[in-house]
Design a protein around this motif. Structure first.
Motif, PDB file in Angstrom:
ATOM      1  N   LEU A 117       0.851  -1.189   0.000  1.00  0.00           N
ATOM      2  CA  LEU A 117       0.000   0.000   0.000  1.00  0.00           C
ATOM      3  C   LEU A 117       0.886   1.238   0.000  1.00  0.00           C
ATOM      4  CD1 LEU A 117      -1.483  -2.201   2.179  1.00  0.00           C
ATOM      5  CD2 LEU A 117      -3.286  -0.522   1.864  1.00  0.00           C
ATOM      6  N   ILE A 118       0.435   2.271  -0.674  1.00  0.00           N
ATOM      7  CA  ILE A 118       1.148   3.535  -0.709  1.00  0.00           C
ATOM      8  C   ILE A 118       0.633   4.409   0.424  1.00  0.00           C
ATOM      9  CG2 ILE A 118       1.611   5.617  -2.057  1.00  0.00           C
ATOM     10  CD1 ILE A 118       1.135   3.887  -4.579  1.00  0.00           C
ATOM     11  N   GLU A 119       1.570   4.936   1.218  1.00  0.00           N
ATOM     12  CA  GLU A 119       1.172   5.806   2.325  1.00  0.00           C
ATOM     13  C   GLU A 119       1.004   7.237   1.817  1.00  0.00           C
ATOM     14  OE1 GLU A 119       2.463   7.266   6.809  1.00  0.00           O
ATOM     15  OE2 GLU A 119       3.873   6.065   5.629  1.00  0.00           O
ATOM     16  N   VAL A 120      -0.176   7.782   2.042  1.00  0.00           N
ATOM     17  CA  VAL A 120      -0.486   9.141   1.602  1.00  0.00           C
ATOM     18  C   VAL A 120      -0.598  10.043   2.830  1.00  0.00           C
ATOM     19  CG1 VAL A 120      -2.086  10.582   0.296  1.00  0.00           C
ATOM     20  CG2 VAL A 120      -1.763   8.182  -0.368  1.00  0.00           C
ATOM     21  N   HIS A 140       2.670   5.464  -7.640  1.00  0.00           N
ATOM     22  CA  HIS A 140       1.748   4.402  -8.041  1.00  0.00           C
ATOM     23  C   HIS A 140       2.282   3.674  -9.272  1.00  0.00           C
ATOM     24  CE1 HIS A 140      -1.873   3.112 -10.463  1.00  0.00           C
ATOM     25  NE2 HIS A 140      -1.990   2.379  -9.391  1.00  0.00           N
ATOM     26  N   GLN A 141       2.776   4.429 -10.240  1.00  0.00           N
ATOM     27  CA  GLN A 141       3.311   3.811 -11.456  1.00  0.00           C
ATOM     28  C   GLN A 141       4.505   2.928 -11.142  1.00  0.00           C
ATOM     29  OE1 GLN A 141       1.640   4.247 -14.429  1.00  0.00           O
ATOM     30  NE2 GLN A 141       2.946   2.536 -15.065  1.00  0.00           N
ATOM     31  N   HIS A 150       2.841  -6.132  -5.052  1.00  0.00           N
ATOM     32  CA  HIS A 150       1.490  -6.204  -5.615  1.00  0.00           C
ATOM     33  C   HIS A 150       0.692  -5.020  -5.071  1.00  0.00           C
ATOM     34  CE1 HIS A 150      -2.631  -8.434  -5.775  1.00  0.00           C
ATOM     35  NE2 HIS A 150      -2.484  -7.596  -6.790  1.00  0.00           N
ATOM     36  N   PHE A 151       0.414  -4.048  -5.924  1.00  0.00           N
ATOM     37  CA  PHE A 151      -0.307  -2.861  -5.467  1.00  0.00           C
ATOM     38  C   PHE A 151      -1.719  -3.244  -5.030  1.00  0.00           C
ATOM     39  CE2 PHE A 151      -3.316   0.615  -6.533  1.00  0.00           C
ATOM     40  CZ  PHE A 151      -2.919   1.518  -5.558  1.00  0.00           C
ATOM     41  N   ARG A 152      -2.027  -2.960  -3.752  1.00  0.00           N
ATOM     42  CA  ARG A 152      -3.364  -3.243  -3.249  1.00  0.00           C
ATOM     43  C   ARG A 152      -4.158  -1.987  -2.933  1.00  0.00           C
ATOM     44  NH1 ARG A 152      -4.585  -8.627  -2.580  1.00  0.00           N
ATOM     45  NH2 ARG A 152      -6.621  -7.679  -2.879  1.00  0.00           N
ATOM     46  N   GLY A 153      -3.473  -0.886  -2.591  1.00  0.00           N
ATOM     47  CA  GLY A 153      -4.262   0.291  -2.270  1.00  0.00           C
ATOM     48  C   GLY A 153      -3.472   1.368  -1.573  1.00  0.00           C
ATOM     49  N   ARG A 175     -10.419   7.815  -0.121  1.00  0.00           N
ATOM     50  CA  ARG A 175     -11.298   6.921  -0.883  1.00  0.00           C
ATOM     51  C   ARG A 175     -11.392   7.364  -2.343  1.00  0.00           C
ATOM     52  NH1 ARG A 175     -16.905   7.815   0.802  1.00  0.00           N
ATOM     53  NH2 ARG A 175     -17.023   9.151  -1.038  1.00  0.00           N
ATOM     54  N   GLU A 176     -11.517   8.655  -2.569  1.00  0.00           N
ATOM     55  CA  GLU A 176     -11.620   9.169  -3.943  1.00  0.00           C
ATOM     56  C   GLU A 176     -10.345   8.903  -4.731  1.00  0.00           C
ATOM     57  OE1 GLU A 176     -12.682  13.231  -3.252  1.00  0.00           O
ATOM     58  OE2 GLU A 176     -14.799  12.762  -2.831  1.00  0.00           O
ATOM     59  N   GLN A 177      -9.192   9.072  -4.065  1.00  0.00           N
ATOM     60  CA  GLN A 177      -7.930   8.761  -4.730  1.00  0.00           C
ATOM     61  C   GLN A 177      -7.815   7.260  -5.006  1.00  0.00           C
ATOM     62  OE1 GLN A 177      -5.850  10.948  -5.985  1.00  0.00           O
ATOM     63  NE2 GLN A 177      -7.010  12.676  -5.149  1.00  0.00           N
ATOM     64  N   GLY A 178      -8.273   6.443  -4.058  1.00  0.00           N
ATOM     65  CA  GLY A 178      -8.251   5.001  -4.257  1.00  0.00           C
ATOM     66  C   GLY A 178      -9.131   4.569  -5.415  1.00  0.00           C
ATOM     67  N   THR A 179     -10.301   5.161  -5.510  1.00  0.00           N
ATOM     68  CA  THR A 179     -11.205   4.850  -6.625  1.00  0.00           C
ATOM     69  C   THR A 179     -10.553   5.211  -7.952  1.00  0.00           C
ATOM     70  OG1 THR A 179     -13.144   5.206  -5.229  1.00  0.00           O
ATOM     71  CG2 THR A 179     -13.471   5.338  -7.615  1.00  0.00           C
ATOM     72  N   ARG A 180      -9.906   6.359  -7.982  1.00  0.00           N
ATOM     73  CA  ARG A 180      -9.251   6.822  -9.213  1.00  0.00           C
ATOM     74  C   ARG A 180      -8.150   5.863  -9.655  1.00  0.00           C
ATOM     75  NH1 ARG A 180      -4.904   9.921 -10.458  1.00  0.00           N
ATOM     76  NH2 ARG A 180      -4.319  10.279  -8.284  1.00  0.00           N
ATOM     77  N   LEU A 181      -7.415   5.299  -8.684  1.00  0.00           N
ATOM     78  CA  LEU A 181      -6.305   4.399  -8.992  1.00  0.00           C
ATOM     79  C   LEU A 181      -6.715   2.926  -9.009  1.00  0.00           C
ATOM     80  CD1 LEU A 181      -3.475   6.072  -6.857  1.00  0.00           C
ATOM     81  CD2 LEU A 181      -3.915   6.339  -9.305  1.00  0.00           C
ATOM     82  N   LYS A 182      -8.012   2.673  -8.871  1.00  0.00           N
ATOM     83  CA  LYS A 182      -8.539   1.297  -8.865  1.00  0.00           C
ATOM     84  C   LYS A 182      -7.917   0.455  -7.741  1.00  0.00           C
ATOM     85  CE  LYS A 182      -9.792   1.174 -13.759  1.00  0.00           C
ATOM     86  NZ  LYS A 182      -9.627   2.617 -14.001  1.00  0.00           N
TER      87      LYS A 182
END
Length: 216
Positions: A117-120, A140-141, A150-153, A175-182
């Motif tokens: 997971l990426i820490e924001v 993310h890229q 394995h990118f999970r969120g 949540r909005e950023q997570g939705t954008r990045l699937k």
């Protein structure tokens, strides 16, 4: 017995928060934050059915991981130092605090696939780790290009507030950023505010004090 009772209370709080927004409680993973708590305390929670535990210090976690049952899922939730990331990746199943290229490079040296997971730093607090939303696409890229992460969120530790409701806009932004990045997972919410996090879409909540009591 206190840990068993506390776990039951936390599960009821999770169920109530899910019910308030029409979510299934089974979609929320409770991570028991066991840092600075003993192996005996973790084993007591394990005996109550708890399987996900969060640690933030490599040296402390190593002994626990070696001595406790192998079906525990270990989550690294602390500040991720690049010089320790290879060893952390060799021990933990999930790393919640990826935010820099050197960390990703070090994780890959373990040659073991981990959930990442990426820490924001959602509130852009200068004293906290994690990346700003502006930097999110670049990291993310790099994560999705990694053969071993394995990118999970996304994960965040929000600002300290006196009213849990004040966290809602920060959780909503994640949540909005997570939705954008699937993203599949959102790791957000702790003992004082995890109900609000669940209402805003948390898949993983990190709860320590409400389960184990105050740290020694």
């Amino acid at each position: 017995m206190a840990i068993q009772s506390n776990l039951s209370k936390v599960h009821r709080r999770i169920e109530s928060a899910c019910e308030s927004v029409g979510r299934n409680p089974s979609d929320v993973t409770l991570i028991a934050v066991s840092k600075l708590h003993s192996i005996d305390e973790i084993r007591e929670a394990y005996d109550c059915g708890q399987r996900h535990f969060g640690e933030s210090r490599l040296q402390e976690a190593r002994q626990k991981i070696e001595e406790l049952p192998s079906d525990i899922v270990w989550h690294f939730i602390g500040a991720l130092q690049s010089n320790k990331a290879k060893k952390i990746a060799s021990l933990f199943h999930v790393i919640h605090t990826i935010s820099k290229t050197p960390q990703i490079n070090a994780i890959e040296k373990a040659e073991r696939r981990i959930e990442g997971l990426i820490e924001v730093n959602i509130a852009d607090e200068p004293q906290k780790s994690g990346i700003s939303v502006k930097q999110l696409d670049e990291i993310h890229q790099e994560v999705i290009n990694s053969p071993y992460v394995h990118f999970r969120g996304l994960m965040t530790i929000g600002p300290v507030v006196t009213n849990a409701e004040s966290m809602r806009p920060y959780f909503r932004e994640l949540r909005e950023q997570g939705t954008r990045l699937k993203a599949d997972w959102l790791s957000m919410g702790m003992s004082g505010d995890f109900e609000v996090a669940i209402q805003e879409g948390a898949s993983h909540v990190r709860v320590g004090t409400a389960i184990f009591g105050s740290r020694r």
